[in-house]
Scaffold this motif. Structure first.
Motif, PDB file in Angstrom:
ATOM      1  N   ALA A 122       0.831  -1.205   0.000  1.00 47.92           N
ATOM      2  CA  ALA A 122       0.000   0.000   0.000  1.00 47.92           C
ATOM      3  C   ALA A 122       0.868   1.258   0.000  1.00 47.92           C
ATOM      4  CB  ALA A 122      -0.924  -0.011   1.208  1.00 47.92           C
ATOM      5  N   LEU A 123       1.967   1.229   0.762  1.00 48.25           N
ATOM      6  CA  LEU A 123       2.862   2.391   0.818  1.00 48.25           C
ATOM      7  C   LEU A 123       3.536   2.616  -0.534  1.00 48.25           C
ATOM      8  CD1 LEU A 123       4.201   4.578   2.531  1.00 48.25           C
ATOM      9  CD2 LEU A 123       5.963   2.916   3.165  1.00 48.25           C
ATOM     10  N   LEU A 124       4.011   1.546  -1.164  1.00 42.62           N
ATOM     11  CA  LEU A 124       4.608   1.687  -2.501  1.00 42.62           C
ATOM     12  C   LEU A 124       3.605   2.267  -3.481  1.00 42.62           C
ATOM     13  CD1 LEU A 124       6.620  -1.655  -2.843  1.00 42.62           C
ATOM     14  CD2 LEU A 124       7.564   0.656  -2.655  1.00 42.62           C
ATOM     15  N   GLY A 125       2.363   1.802  -3.387  1.00 37.00           N
ATOM     16  CA  GLY A 125       1.334   2.315  -4.282  1.00 37.00           C
ATOM     17  C   GLY A 125       1.108   3.793  -4.094  1.00 37.00           C
ATOM     18  N   GLN A 126       1.163   4.261  -2.848  1.00 39.62           N
ATOM     19  CA  GLN A 126       0.958   5.684  -2.583  1.00 39.62           C
ATOM     20  C   GLN A 126       2.117   6.530  -3.097  1.00 39.62           C
ATOM     21  OE1 GLN A 126       0.317   5.994   1.639  1.00 39.62           O
ATOM     22  NE2 GLN A 126      -1.622   4.848   1.587  1.00 39.62           N
ATOM     23  N   ILE A 127       3.342   5.960  -3.027  1.00 43.43           N
ATOM     24  CA  ILE A 127       4.520   6.751  -3.414  1.00 43.43           C
ATOM     25  C   ILE A 127       4.796   6.672  -4.917  1.00 43.43           C
ATOM     26  CG2 ILE A 127       7.016   6.991  -3.093  1.00 43.43           C
ATOM     27  CD1 ILE A 127       6.655   5.857  -0.273  1.00 43.43           C
ATOM     28  N   TRP A 128       4.818   5.452  -5.473  1.00 45.42           N
ATOM     29  CA  TRP A 128       5.233   5.263  -6.866  1.00 45.42           C
ATOM     30  C   TRP A 128       4.133   4.680  -7.769  1.00 45.42           C
ATOM     31  CZ3 TRP A 128       9.564   3.204  -3.646  1.00 45.42           C
ATOM     32  CH2 TRP A 128      10.584   4.152  -3.501  1.00 45.42           C
ATOM     33  N   GLY A 129       2.945   4.512  -7.244  1.00 44.84           N
ATOM     34  CA  GLY A 129       1.867   3.973  -8.050  1.00 44.84           C
ATOM     35  C   GLY A 129       1.704   2.471  -7.858  1.00 44.84           C
ATOM     36  N   TRP A 130       0.530   1.962  -8.245  1.00 44.85           N
ATOM     37  CA  TRP A 130       0.200   0.558  -7.982  1.00 44.85           C
ATOM     38  C   TRP A 130       1.133  -0.422  -8.677  1.00 44.85           C
ATOM     39  CZ3 TRP A 130      -1.091  -2.749 -11.954  1.00 44.85           C
ATOM     40  CH2 TRP A 130      -1.463  -2.167 -13.177  1.00 44.85           C
ATOM     41  N   ARG A 131       1.692  -0.018  -9.820  1.00 42.31           N
ATOM     42  CA  ARG A 131       2.571  -0.933 -10.551  1.00 42.31           C
ATOM     43  C   ARG A 131       3.834  -1.282  -9.752  1.00 42.31           C
ATOM     44  NH1 ARG A 131       0.764  -0.979 -15.918  1.00 42.31           N
ATOM     45  NH2 ARG A 131      -0.714   0.710 -16.357  1.00 42.31           N
ATOM     46  N   SER A 132       4.282  -0.367  -8.913  1.00 40.40           N
ATOM     47  CA  SER A 132       5.496  -0.625  -8.136  1.00 40.40           C
ATOM     48  C   SER A 132       5.296  -1.796  -7.170  1.00 40.40           C
ATOM     49  CB  SER A 132       5.904   0.630  -7.361  1.00 40.40           C
ATOM     50  OG  SER A 132       4.919   0.981  -6.395  1.00 40.40           O
ATOM     51  N   ALA A 133       4.066  -1.989  -6.695  1.00 40.35           N
ATOM     52  CA  ALA A 133       3.797  -3.120  -5.802  1.00 40.35           C
ATOM     53  C   ALA A 133       3.949  -4.442  -6.553  1.00 40.35           C
ATOM     54  CB  ALA A 133       2.393  -2.995  -5.213  1.00 40.35           C
ATOM     55  N   PHE A 134       3.521  -4.466  -7.816  1.00 37.68           N
ATOM     56  CA  PHE A 134       3.680  -5.677  -8.632  1.00 37.68           C
ATOM     57  C   PHE A 134       5.160  -5.947  -8.888  1.00 37.68           C
ATOM     58  CE2 PHE A 134      -0.742  -5.119  -9.051  1.00 37.68           C
ATOM     59  CZ  PHE A 134      -1.291  -6.253  -9.614  1.00 37.68           C
ATOM     60  N   TRP A 135       5.927  -4.891  -9.178  1.00 35.68           N
ATOM     61  CA  TRP A 135       7.369  -5.061  -9.370  1.00 35.68           C
ATOM     62  C   TRP A 135       8.032  -5.597  -8.096  1.00 35.68           C
ATOM     63  CZ3 TRP A 135       9.378  -5.540 -13.854  1.00 35.68           C
ATOM     64  CH2 TRP A 135       8.940  -4.785 -14.953  1.00 35.68           C
ATOM     65  N   ALA A 136       7.584  -5.102  -6.942  1.00 32.60           N
ATOM     66  CA  ALA A 136       8.172  -5.540  -5.670  1.00 32.60           C
ATOM     67  C   ALA A 136       7.929  -7.025  -5.433  1.00 32.60           C
ATOM     68  CB  ALA A 136       7.592  -4.712  -4.525  1.00 32.60           C
ATOM     69  N   VAL A 137       6.719  -7.503  -5.745  1.00 34.83           N
ATOM     70  CA  VAL A 137       6.417  -8.928  -5.578  1.00 34.83           C
ATOM     71  C   VAL A 137       7.319  -9.770  -6.475  1.00 34.83           C
ATOM     72  CG1 VAL A 137       4.669 -10.703  -5.983  1.00 34.83           C
ATOM     73  CG2 VAL A 137       4.046  -8.593  -4.799  1.00 34.83           C
ATOM     74  N   ALA A 138       7.490  -9.326  -7.718  1.00 37.96           N
ATOM     75  CA  ALA A 138       8.365 -10.057  -8.639  1.00 37.96           C
ATOM     76  C   ALA A 138       9.805 -10.063  -8.123  1.00 37.96           C
ATOM     77  CB  ALA A 138       8.301  -9.427 -10.026  1.00 37.96           C
ATOM     78  N   LEU A 139      10.260  -8.924  -7.601  1.00 35.84           N
ATOM     79  CA  LEU A 139      11.633  -8.815  -7.112  1.00 35.84           C
ATOM     80  C   LEU A 139      11.876  -9.725  -5.910  1.00 35.84           C
ATOM     81  CD1 LEU A 139      14.330  -7.320  -7.465  1.00 35.84           C
ATOM     82  CD2 LEU A 139      13.471  -5.581  -5.868  1.00 35.84           C
ATOM     83  N   VAL A 140      10.929  -9.779  -4.989  1.00 38.02           N
ATOM     84  CA  VAL A 140      11.085 -10.623  -3.807  1.00 38.02           C
ATOM     85  C   VAL A 140      11.111 -12.101  -4.191  1.00 38.02           C
ATOM     86  CG1 VAL A 140       9.951 -11.351  -1.667  1.00 38.02           C
ATOM     87  CG2 VAL A 140      10.088  -8.934  -2.238  1.00 38.02           C
ATOM     88  N   SER A 141      10.469 -12.451  -5.304  1.00 34.30           N
ATOM     89  CA  SER A 141      10.427 -13.853  -5.740  1.00 34.30           C
ATOM     90  C   SER A 141      11.760 -14.329  -6.299  1.00 34.30           C
ATOM     91  CB  SER A 141       9.339 -14.036  -6.806  1.00 34.30           C
ATOM     92  OG  SER A 141       8.071 -13.681  -6.312  1.00 34.30           O
ATOM     93  N   VAL A 142      12.601 -13.405  -6.765  1.00 31.13           N
ATOM     94  CA  VAL A 142      13.857 -13.791  -7.417  1.00 31.13           C
ATOM     95  C   VAL A 142      14.778 -14.584  -6.499  1.00 31.13           C
ATOM     96  CG1 VAL A 142      15.981 -12.911  -8.471  1.00 31.13           C
ATOM     97  CG2 VAL A 142      13.775 -11.954  -9.134  1.00 31.13           C
ATOM     98  N   PRO A 143      15.095 -14.101  -5.272  1.00 31.63           N
ATOM     99  CA  PRO A 143      15.993 -14.899  -4.427  1.00 31.63           C
ATOM    100  C   PRO A 143      15.421 -16.266  -4.084  1.00 31.63           C
ATOM    101  CG  PRO A 143      15.060 -13.051  -3.195  1.00 31.63           C
ATOM    102  CD  PRO A 143      14.756 -12.813  -4.631  1.00 31.63           C
ATOM    103  N   ALA A 144      14.098 -16.376  -3.999  1.00 37.29           N
ATOM    104  CA  ALA A 144      13.497 -17.681  -3.723  1.00 37.29           C
ATOM    105  C   ALA A 144      13.736 -18.635  -4.890  1.00 37.29           C
ATOM    106  CB  ALA A 144      12.000 -17.528  -3.461  1.00 37.29           C
ATOM    107  N   VAL A 145      13.655 -18.127  -6.125  1.00 35.84           N
ATOM    108  CA  VAL A 145      13.936 -18.954  -7.299  1.00 35.84           C
ATOM    109  C   VAL A 145      15.368 -19.478  -7.239  1.00 35.84           C
ATOM    110  CG1 VAL A 145      14.238 -18.937  -9.801  1.00 35.84           C
ATOM    111  CG2 VAL A 145      12.233 -17.838  -8.790  1.00 35.84           C
TER     112      VAL A 145
END
Length: 405
Positions: free
Chosen positions: A148-171
């Motif tokens: 929600a904070l990312l969405g307020q600062i950089w828009g809703w798309r940034s939250a989707f990018w963050a989810v993708a980024l967090v998934s990388v180390p798990a891969v």
């Protein structure tokens, strides 16, 4: 606990964040893609439906592949659809990514539950389950407010990018840490044999209890904001903090459940469910008191997820004839609850029963779970089943039986 298990928990954290974060991004998505707020709300429904349908279906598909291969396929798919979602300007494409992402999420969690219990001793399934579900609770604590904070600062798309980024180390961690293994072939008669095993009455009861308890949890969680603003009297600015507090409680709950669900399942579930029912009733009666509301948000978060995760553990112990599909059906049961709970709360609100009514619906669902569980337990004690089928049997006994076999 093995390092790979915590990396599976990291992936579940990303997926939990994705599932819940739209609650704070809906208005921005609606405005950006030129759709109504109610249309944007279908993104949440699509994800829920995809989880319910996808869990058993993806578990069947995943059992034909080595677990590491299945986990990587599901997680990479999940990552890629979030990249597409972050880039698209089409609501239809975004909706499609939510469905595909939910299918991948459901498949990953189903396989991860089975993989997790395969990484630990036979009598440590509860602790392994708590690590995975800890990812979901941390999503409530940090992921959802962070999105929600990312969405307020950089828009809703940034939250989707963050989810993708967090998934990388798990891969990367799954590639390095999860054993390659071979395709799952356990279970009598293949997938059909496992499906027949999943019809065992005691396992069905366990899954039903999980759905009811989770329904109660998400009924109140969904409508917690109007409860604490319209009944308790907090301002809107308190909502994220109290949602995070609920998440803190849920993390405590799954951690404690991991310690007790293996060794003393019946006393833990009975005591926890009675306390959970009492807590929802007390919350409904005292919601107008700010101190009581804050305390009960924490306590009910802990009790809800503690009892819920213990029920998942019991389902995994009970599903001895369906070792590769049990995780999928446990996941589906939880998401059925996550769907019916908010519907029940919404019906109560629409009927004009007041903003406390979701709390009473939660209490009703837990009371029903307690009644069903009590009847099942009484029947089980009157007609003791064989050790391999008993839902209530000790994991130590099961472990010894497996070693002798």
């Amino acid at each position: 606990m093995p390092f790979a298990l915590y990396m599976l928990g990291l992936a579940v954290f990303a997926q939990g964040t994705s599932e819940f974060m739209l609650s704070g991004l809906g208005p921005d998505i609606a405005a950006d893609l030129d759709v109504s707020l109610s249309t944007a709300g279908t993104l949440t429904s699509a994800f829920a439906v995809g989880m319910v349908i996808g869990a058993p279906v993806m578990a069947v598909i995943g059992r034909r592949r080595p677990r590491r291969t299945a986990l990587l396929a599901f997680l990479v798919t999940f990552l890629l659809v979030h990249v597409v979602g972050a880039l698209t300007t089409s609501f239809a494409v975004l909706l499609a990514t939510r469905v595909v992402g939910a299918l991948a999420n459901a498949g990953f969690l189903a396989v991860a539950l089975v993989a997790a219990i395969g990484m630990v001793e036979p009598n440590a399934k509860g602790r392994a389950t708590s690590v995975l579900l800890g990812g979901v609770t941390l999503a409530c604590v940090a992921g959802v407010p962070g999105g929600a904070l990312l969405g307020q600062i950089w828009g809703w798309r940034s939250a989707f990018w963050a989810v993708a980024l967090v998934s990388v180390p798990a891969v990367l961690a799954i590639l390095r840490s999860v054993p390659a293994g071979t395709a799952d072939t356990a279970g009598a008669g293949g997938a059909r044999g496992e499906l027949r095993s999943l019809r065992a009455p005691r396992l069905v009861v366990t899954l039903l209890l999980g759905a009811l308890v989770n329904g109660a949890t998400f009924c109140t969680f969904t409508y917690l904001s109007p409860v604490i603003t319209n009944v308790t009297g907090f301002s809107e600015s308190w909502v994220p903090a109290l949602l995070a507090l609920f998440g803190v409680g849920s993390f405590i709950g799954v951690t404690v459940a991991g310690r007790f669900a293996d060794a003393r399942p019946v006393p833990f579930l009975l005591t926890g469910t009675v306390a959970l029912l009492a807590g929802w009733v007390l919350f409904a009666l005292t919601a107008g008191n700010p101190v009581a509301a804050v305390v009960l948000v924490l306590v009910q978060g802990a009790l809800s997820f503690g009892v819920g995760s213990a029920l998942i553990t019991r389902a995994l112990y009970a599903a001895t004839g369906a070792p590769t599909l049990a995780g999928g059906f446990a996941t589906a049961a939880l998401n059925v609850g996550a769907a019916i709970g908010p519907v029940g709360g919404g019906i109560a609100l629409s009927a004009g029963l007041g903003h406390r009514s979701p709390l009473w619906v939660s209490a009703l669902l837990v009371a029903l779970a307690l009644a069903v569980g009590a009847v099942a337990l009484l029947r089980s004690r009157r007609q003791p089943p064989s050790g391999s089928e008993s839902r209530w049997s000790s994991p130590q006994v099961n472990s010894a039986t497996q070693r002798r076999g």
